[in-house]
Design a protein around this motif. Sequence first.
Motif: not given
Length: 566
Positions: A415-419, A525-532, A534-540
């Motif tokens: 869940e954290i990976s994809v926001g 796979v493309t969709r998952v990579r996009q989710m990873i 664009r959600n870097e700001y949440k993980r930060r």
Amino acid sequence: MLKLTLAQLNVTVGDIEGNVTKMIAAAQKAREDGSQLVVFPELSLTGYYPGDLLEDPSFLARVDEGLAALQQASRQLRDLFWVVGAPVHRDGPGKRLHNALLVLKAGEVVLRYAKQLLPTYNIFDERRHFEPGPDQARVLRIGDCGVGFLICEDGWNDEGLDYAINPFERLRDAAPDLVVSINASPSNIGKREQRHQIFGAASRRHSLPILYVNQIGGHDQLVYDGASFAVQPEAGVVFEAQRFSEDVTTLRFEDGRFASAGGDELPKVSPAGLPTMEFYRQQIILGLQDYARRCGFRRVVVGSSGGIDSALTLALAVQALGSDNVTAITMPSKFSSAGSVDDSATLCDNLGIELLHHPIADLVAGYARQFESSFASPLQGLALENLQARIRGTVLMEYSNSFGHLLLTTGNKSEISVGYCTLYGDTNGGLGLIGDLYKTEVFALSRHLNEQAGRELIPVAIIDKPPSAELAPGQQDTDSLPPYPVLDEVLKLQIEGTRLARWEHEQASAFMASLTATDDGRALVTRVRQMIGRNEYKRRQAPPILRVRALAFGTGRQMPIAAKHL
């Protein structure tokens, strides 16, 4: 013959006085055992890793005071050599410190060795603070034994793949009888076996017996498992200290072989490590125990949704801290099912912990009314879903502030990976226990806890029900995400890649090849990579998570936020 004591200690970063006290106690035990040499882990004086405390003059002054205290203690144990890890000052251009190994004897520094290979990958950033030591071997005669020295990373480059320098070659040329390596090697799945393979191969290649002494304990997101060991060129690993526990053990070294302090043959060391789920359990428990203790918390609080993530978090917290120190809060909204509330009650009964009730339906309704009044627009859709998570996060923080509990966040790695989490909602907290476990591993570890207990700690009803955030009518995770067995295989390659264990990498690669053979699979796979991306700001902005795998979110993965990831 040389008697030596390995002191696998759980030191605390920055607690110079406390660390010195631990080291002196271990040295006194070494003397009682008749040892000539006591060996402490890397940076044992400061704990690993002090980070930018190393730029604080007052901290460095305390380090100097601590080293002086160790020298004074060594005067009282005049016949004992102390191998100590500490930052030491240096002159000349470059960084002002060395990551050093010092040998003390009767109040004097009789040998100084500076770490040559400074890692700057994954969770390591030693070149930020230290200057590499000179390319030379240091050997000290102790009795009739020549002892050579290494510091952690110095021993990991014997294949010559990562650095131009190989300190093992210098030691081979110096021909000591024994190599002592002091270490702060953080633990992840497969790391113990990797250490045995690398140092076992180096021992055979150079015909050098090696004593490997490691740090133990949880330090922020990292956990050090100890598991110090001794290796002989032909026999391989012949001794292993306790794992996930302090251990001060005396060995005898004679004619190139290790034996017990009394000269008896050492018990066999199994090449197999802990089963994966048991490893996860022990690593997380130690990580929480030390994090809570070092941050001044005795008790924790967890929001109990009736789902698998909060259930596993609560079960692990109970094993780490005891049921009296764990509180659960259920916060049903109008979308919460009766089954979820009932499952929370059954879970807490099974674990012997208090479950408090704080319904949020009225709070959500009040927010919605005021939103529409203020902005002339109804609160609906994603904003309404996230509001529920944020109200729950606020309630949990109110409880934490009022009663002094550490709030544990419950997000998993998938869940954290994809926001698939709400910033300032379910991401609230001081520590995440399961943030480095993929969702499929959350299920597996939950079953393991039940099997280990011989009963249902986590109700089977929780394990078997389809995952849902319950923020909208009939909502299930699969409404927004691929099934977790599919998602997790994709994430493993995208997040960890070649850092996966060989078998896991092969499995994920085969799955990915099959998946991307179709247009729908490639689109997924493309969709998952996009989710990873664009959600870097949440993980930060998320709390630290306990690392159990080779690459975890946090300091080990540094990605830009404002960037094009595809």
